[in-house]
Write a protein that holds these residues in place. Structure first.
Motif, PDB file in Angstrom:
ATOM      1  N   GLY A   1      63.671  53.601   0.983  1.00 47.50           N
ATOM      2  CA  GLY A   1      64.955  53.833   0.303  1.00 47.50           C
ATOM      3  C   GLY A   1      64.854  54.785  -0.869  1.00 47.50           C
ATOM      4  O   GLY A   1      65.329  54.495  -1.967  1.00 47.50           O
ATOM      5  N   VAL A   2      64.264  55.955  -0.626  1.00 51.95           N
ATOM      6  CA  VAL A   2      64.161  56.960  -1.679  1.00 51.95           C
ATOM      7  C   VAL A   2      65.430  57.815  -1.648  1.00 51.95           C
ATOM      8  O   VAL A   2      65.805  58.311  -0.582  1.00 51.95           O
ATOM      9  N   PRO A   3      66.086  57.995  -2.770  1.00 50.92           N
ATOM     10  CA  PRO A   3      67.262  58.888  -2.795  1.00 50.92           C
ATOM     11  C   PRO A   3      66.856  60.278  -2.321  1.00 50.92           C
ATOM     12  O   PRO A   3      65.871  60.841  -2.811  1.00 50.92           O
ATOM     13  N   ASP A   4      67.621  60.826  -1.360  1.00 51.42           N
ATOM     14  CA  ASP A   4      67.249  62.108  -0.762  1.00 51.42           C
ATOM     15  C   ASP A   4      67.754  63.273  -1.596  1.00 51.42           C
ATOM     16  O   ASP A   4      68.704  63.952  -1.239  1.00 51.42           O
ATOM     17  N   LYS A   5      67.091  63.475  -2.735  1.00 49.42           N
ATOM     18  CA  LYS A   5      67.474  64.625  -3.561  1.00 49.42           C
ATOM     19  C   LYS A   5      66.209  65.291  -4.108  1.00 49.42           C
ATOM     20  O   LYS A   5      65.136  64.658  -4.145  1.00 49.42           O
ATOM     21  N   PRO A   6      66.310  66.546  -4.516  1.00 49.45           N
ATOM     22  CA  PRO A   6      65.118  67.296  -4.914  1.00 49.45           C
ATOM     23  C   PRO A   6      64.337  66.607  -6.029  1.00 49.45           C
ATOM     24  O   PRO A   6      64.944  66.036  -6.950  1.00 49.45           O
ATOM     25  N   GLY A   7      63.014  66.633  -5.918  1.00 51.64           N
ATOM     26  CA  GLY A   7      62.174  66.142  -7.011  1.00 51.64           C
ATOM     27  C   GLY A   7      61.668  64.726  -6.845  1.00 51.64           C
ATOM     28  O   GLY A   7      60.692  64.338  -7.481  1.00 51.64           O
ATOM     29  N   GLU A   8      62.304  63.929  -5.964  1.00 56.23           N
ATOM     30  CA  GLU A   8      61.855  62.535  -5.844  1.00 56.23           C
ATOM     31  C   GLU A   8      60.462  62.458  -5.226  1.00 56.23           C
ATOM     32  O   GLU A   8      59.597  61.729  -5.708  1.00 56.23           O
ATOM     33  N   ALA A   9      60.252  63.226  -4.128  1.00 53.60           N
ATOM     34  CA  ALA A   9      58.929  63.216  -3.490  1.00 53.60           C
ATOM     35  C   ALA A   9      57.869  63.718  -4.468  1.00 53.60           C
ATOM     36  O   ALA A   9      56.767  63.174  -4.557  1.00 53.60           O
ATOM     37  N   ALA A  10      58.235  64.746  -5.233  1.00 55.22           N
ATOM     38  CA  ALA A  10      57.284  65.300  -6.204  1.00 55.22           C
ATOM     39  C   ALA A  10      56.867  64.236  -7.212  1.00 55.22           C
ATOM     40  O   ALA A  10      55.686  64.101  -7.551  1.00 55.22           O
ATOM     41  N   THR A  11      57.838  63.447  -7.695  1.00 57.11           N
ATOM     42  CA  THR A  11      57.515  62.401  -8.670  1.00 57.11           C
ATOM     43  C   THR A  11      56.559  61.372  -8.074  1.00 57.11           C
ATOM     44  O   THR A  11      55.598  60.930  -8.714  1.00 57.11           O
ATOM     45  N   ILE A  12      56.848  61.010  -6.820  1.00 56.76           N
ATOM     46  CA  ILE A  12      55.991  60.022  -6.152  1.00 56.76           C
ATOM     47  C   ILE A  12      54.557  60.529  -6.038  1.00 56.76           C
ATOM     48  O   ILE A  12      53.603  59.843  -6.423  1.00 56.76           O
ATOM     49  N   PHE A  13      54.384  61.752  -5.539  1.00 54.29           N
ATOM     50  CA  PHE A  13      53.021  62.224  -5.287  1.00 54.29           C
ATOM     51  C   PHE A  13      52.306  62.697  -6.551  1.00 54.29           C
ATOM     52  O   PHE A  13      51.091  62.726  -6.606  1.00 54.29           O
ATOM     53  N   ARG A  14      53.076  63.013  -7.591  1.00 53.74           N
ATOM     54  CA  ARG A  14      52.437  63.297  -8.882  1.00 53.74           C
ATOM     55  C   ARG A  14      51.813  62.006  -9.423  1.00 53.74           C
ATOM     56  O   ARG A  14      50.693  62.001  -9.941  1.00 53.74           O
ATOM     57  N   ALA A  15      52.512  60.893  -9.257  1.00 54.92           N
ATOM     58  CA  ALA A  15      51.988  59.605  -9.733  1.00 54.92           C
ATOM     59  C   ALA A  15      50.682  59.264  -9.008  1.00 54.92           C
ATOM     60  O   ALA A  15      49.716  58.788  -9.611  1.00 54.92           O
ATOM     61  N   ILE A  16      50.661  59.537  -7.695  1.00 51.13           N
ATOM     62  CA  ILE A  16      49.456  59.261  -6.914  1.00 51.13           C
ATOM     63  C   ILE A  16      48.314  60.185  -7.348  1.00 51.13           C
ATOM     64  O   ILE A  16      47.164  59.752  -7.514  1.00 51.13           O
ATOM     65  N   ALA A  17      48.627  61.453  -7.553  1.00 55.22           N
ATOM     66  CA  ALA A  17      47.600  62.422  -7.947  1.00 55.22           C
ATOM     67  C   ALA A  17      47.037  62.085  -9.323  1.00 55.22           C
ATOM     68  O   ALA A  17      45.831  62.170  -9.552  1.00 55.22           O
ATOM     69  N   ASP A  18      47.923  61.667 -10.229  1.00 55.40           N
ATOM     70  CA  ASP A  18      47.465  61.332 -11.579  1.00 55.40           C
ATOM     71  C   ASP A  18      46.528  60.130 -11.571  1.00 55.40           C
ATOM     72  O   ASP A  18      45.703  59.963 -12.471  1.00 55.40           O
ATOM     73  N   ALA A  19      46.671  59.290 -10.546  1.00 55.69           N
ATOM     74  CA  ALA A  19      45.764  58.140 -10.425  1.00 55.69           C
ATOM     75  C   ALA A  19      44.477  58.544  -9.705  1.00 55.69           C
ATOM     76  O   ALA A  19      43.650  57.696  -9.372  1.00 55.69           O
ATOM     77  N   ASP A  20      44.299  59.847  -9.441  1.00 54.96           N
ATOM     78  CA  ASP A  20      43.076  60.378  -8.836  1.00 54.96           C
ATOM     79  C   ASP A  20      42.838  59.822  -7.427  1.00 54.96           C
ATOM     80  O   ASP A  20      41.714  59.488  -7.058  1.00 54.96           O
ATOM     81  N   ILE A  21      43.925  59.730  -6.657  1.00 56.58           N
ATOM     82  CA  ILE A  21      43.834  59.195  -5.304  1.00 56.58           C
ATOM     83  C   ILE A  21      44.069  60.325  -4.304  1.00 56.58           C
ATOM     84  O   ILE A  21      45.039  61.082  -4.437  1.00 56.58           O
ATOM     85  N   ASN A  22      43.146  60.490  -3.346  1.00 60.45           N
ATOM     86  CA  ASN A  22      43.346  61.475  -2.284  1.00 60.45           C
ATOM     87  C   ASN A  22      44.147  60.847  -1.165  1.00 60.45           C
ATOM     88  O   ASN A  22      43.793  59.782  -0.660  1.00 60.45           O
ATOM     89  N   ILE A  23      45.229  61.510  -0.763  1.00 64.66           N
ATOM     90  CA  ILE A  23      45.987  60.987   0.362  1.00 64.66           C
ATOM     91  C   ILE A  23      45.720  61.829   1.594  1.00 64.66           C
ATOM     92  O   ILE A  23      45.187  62.943   1.508  1.00 64.66           O
ATOM     93  N   ASP A  24      46.092  61.290   2.771  1.00 64.74           N
ATOM     94  CA  ASP A  24      45.826  62.007   4.020  1.00 64.74           C
ATOM     95  C   ASP A  24      47.149  62.460   4.647  1.00 64.74           C
ATOM     96  O   ASP A  24      47.697  63.485   4.282  1.00 64.74           O
ATOM     97  N   MET A  25      47.692  61.669   5.568  1.00 66.52           N
ATOM     98  CA  MET A  25      48.940  62.056   6.220  1.00 66.52           C
ATOM     99  C   MET A  25      50.125  61.766   5.299  1.00 66.52           C
ATOM    100  O   MET A  25      50.128  60.784   4.571  1.00 66.52           O
ATOM    101  N   VAL A  26      51.142  62.615   5.382  1.00 67.44           N
ATOM    102  CA  VAL A  26      52.408  62.359   4.681  1.00 67.44           C
ATOM    103  C   VAL A  26      53.540  62.593   5.673  1.00 67.44           C
ATOM    104  O   VAL A  26      53.561  63.628   6.344  1.00 67.44           O
TER     105      VAL A  26
END
Lengths: 423, 423
Positions: free
Chosen positions: A272-297
């Motif tokens: 249930g992510v609001p479909d507007k610009p920037g939401e995905a970026a916020t999500i994956f910035r949080a993951i990157a800041d936690a130093d986590i490598n992700i695979d598939m998106v």
């Protein structure tokens, strides 16, 4: 005859017998007229024993000292190997990573090679010696501290030395016969691959094949160093990884190189992510800041009625808790509905450069899974790879079904089903 | 508060518990305001295990590679020790012999220190760290190969670093409380010596006392570095070895420092040597050419009737066969009668600078042996030492009798029998 770099892993030098067997194989290459540089890992369980000791004195062993400790392992195996070679009447000298000129950055426990200055090694082999080099270790450029290269470090040492010494080939000796079309423990009919391109090998490595790590193949591709992965036990030819086929190998590549699977990942779905610009970026910035490598998106189109979408991604299970914690913190800002965490998944990947020009591959792949009763949860593709996420319980059935569907089974008369160029 | 060098032997760091105990002691010194540099040996049995591995791959492990192998031992102990210290909230960094600037000659397995350039160590302690240095190892000046210092190497590393860093004291931690007036396993009433001069310690070391090796004491004397030998288990003050007494220790030295014994030697007698110039030289040139170190040498006046004399000398039992073989070859040239070899001997030595000015010492020594029924076979003296050779079976009786005769027994009211300067 040029220079050959050989790398032997811990299981090949697990005990005195193993070391003597490896010494004979090395001497054989020398007798054939090659200059020989050998990269060796720590003996069998040495590293685990050292880690165990470290944990007894400190709950969180520190970077610099942990590296100093672990590098003792190769020091032991390389000196013993040099002795065993001398005992066969040939001259050998062992060198630490630092002595061999393996210069790294300062990131302890996971350093990256930034330069190789193998002057002492070249001198040693020019003088007629077999040079034995400690894998997995180097010295930091700035502080001259001992570093280790992290997972797959010894393979990377071997390829890096091969590049710096302009070697003909980097032979990676291991406890399997080479790279297979699927994991032979899962697929009994898996076939050994004679030759595979760097590109396909890179995709297999990042899709769960464990014979060679992505990092080492990437290094070999960049410097165009052919890798020959083979068994230190059998003496049979193994798998060549290179830009072009070697010797009498068929010039045209198979459409499908192999099927890889990976059960080490988990799936996170942000619902249930609001479909507007920037939401995905916020999500994956949080993951990157936690130093986590992700695979598939994977993100699908949003439902027209709600304007909400779901975003799923996979990541190593070991990072699961950290990722959920990081995402919970973003919830107030984004306002998604909920988080779902699922670690009972498997990723199955089909790899082969030929799929670029063979449109039927995807259909055959999905049909095979469907016929085996395997449900697909996520799909992700690159130019030369298709990956799907399934239930973890389905992984063996899925891999076998796909392997058979693409004619990769070893008893099949038809090794390649599309194009028929063969190998 | 200045800089202190502490050295811990293999028995002090035999396991994780030992390492943690040693770490606490080191931190204590740091908390007291000292800069602390620690030299550490390999853990307990590590070296023996490595030698065992080497013998499994090669019957005659080679010099360079053998050194590379053995030095892994200290690498393990020093890294673990640094981790244990960090775990107590103090900063520590470990350094190999090479990193610590221990420069040696190229004699593998028995290298000698030719220079110490401790720039990195000084930098590390100046930055507030405790520096941990691998004992027993260095790097050769010419080829930059890893070397080991041979027996007593870690003690020598500690003293050499103490000299190069201008340390206040070099503390040698071991599994005994210090240097005793006799071996406490033989003489129950042996007393711990509070202070002993370099000269007396050198004589004790070359007469069979095993707490400190001659080589390390010699180095300390040359650079005037006080050594404090003490237990890593008890925490009690041990024995100071220096030019002058420390602190509140009595200024005047005891006449007799102690009684040492040695049962590791054998006696060779060359019987019926023509008493003319050059014969002794020929005999000892043969021994020297065979690379054998000898200890005592005794020749008596020749019998007037025959013009023949006997020459006796002692040497390590392990060199016995080699010596006899070397001497047999000289027989045709010299024309001596025969060779006698005897490895059932013991050497008992009385050491003390005070004997120079106390003429009764020799008489008391011989009387004590005589009263104990011990026969003297050879006598040899230096300015501050008298040594005799007896039957090996007599050694315990002899040492006890001499220890008692010189008032060294711990329950005696009169600690010193000659001169009465006391200690």
């Amino acid at each position: 005859m040029g220079l050959v770099v050989q790398k032997y892993g811990g299981s090949s030098v697990a005990d005195a017998e193993g070391i003597k067997r490896v010494a004979k194989r090395i001497v054989e290459a020398k007798k054939n007229g090659h200059q020989v540089v050998v990269v060796v890992s720590a003996m069998g369980d040495t590293t685990d024993e050292l880690i165990d000791l470290a944990e007894q004195v400190s709950p969180m062993p520190a970077g610099r000292e942990f590296d100093m400790l672990l590098t003792a392992g190769e020091r032991i195996s390389m000196a013993l190997l040099a002795m065993a070679i001398k005992n066969l009447g040939h001259e050998a000298q062992s060198f630490t990573g630092s002595q061999a000129g393996v210069i790294t950055d300062g990131a302890h426990n996971k350093a990256r090679i930034i330069d190789v200055t193998p002057g002492r090694i070249q001198q040693s082999v020019d003088a007629g010696n077999i040079a034995i080099v400690a894998g997995f270790q180097g010295v930091s450029a700035d502080k001259k501290d001992i570093t280790t290269l992290g997972r797959g470090g010894s393979d990377t040492t071997a390829v890096a030395l091969a590049a710096a010494l302009d070697a003909e080939v980097c032979e990676i000796y291991t406890d399997v016969d080479g790279v297979f079309t699927a994991d032979p423990r899962v697929v009994k009919k898996a076939r050994k691959i004679d030759w595979i391109s760097f590109e396909d090998m890179l995709e297999l490595a990042s899709s769960g094949s464990k014979v060679l790590l992505h990092r080492c193949v990437e290094y070999a591709r960049r410097y165009n160093i052919p890798i020959h992965v083979r068994s230190s036990f059998s003496g049979l030819p193994g798998t060549w990884v290179s830009n072009e086929p070697q010797g009498d190998q068929p010039m045209e590549q198979a459409i499908i190189s192999g099927v890889a699977h990976d059960t080490s990942e988990a799936k996170v779905t942000v619902v249930g992510v609001p479909d507007k610009p920037g939401e995905a970026a916020t999500i994956f910035r949080a993951i990157a800041d936690a130093d986590i490598n992700i695979d598939m998106v994977v993100q699908n189109v949003s439902a027209a009625t709600t304007g909400l979408t779901d975003i799923s991604f996979t990541l190593p299970k070991t990072e699961g808790r950290k990722a959920i914690e990081a995402l919970e913190k973003t919830k107030p800002g984004i306002g998604f509905d909920s988080l779902r965490y699922d670690d009972q998944i498997a990723k199955i990947s089909l790899v082969g450069a030929g799929m670029k020009t063979n449109p039927g591959v995807t259909a055959t792949f999905f049909e095979a899974l469907s016929n085996a009763g395997v449900n697909i949860e996520l799909i992700s593709t690159s130019e030369i790879r298709i990956s799907v996420v399934t239930r973890a319980d389905d992984v063996q059935d899925a891999v076998r079904a796909v392997h058979t569907a693409f004619g990769l089974d070893s008893e099949s008369d038809e090794a390649v089903v599309y194009g028929g160029t063969g190998r």
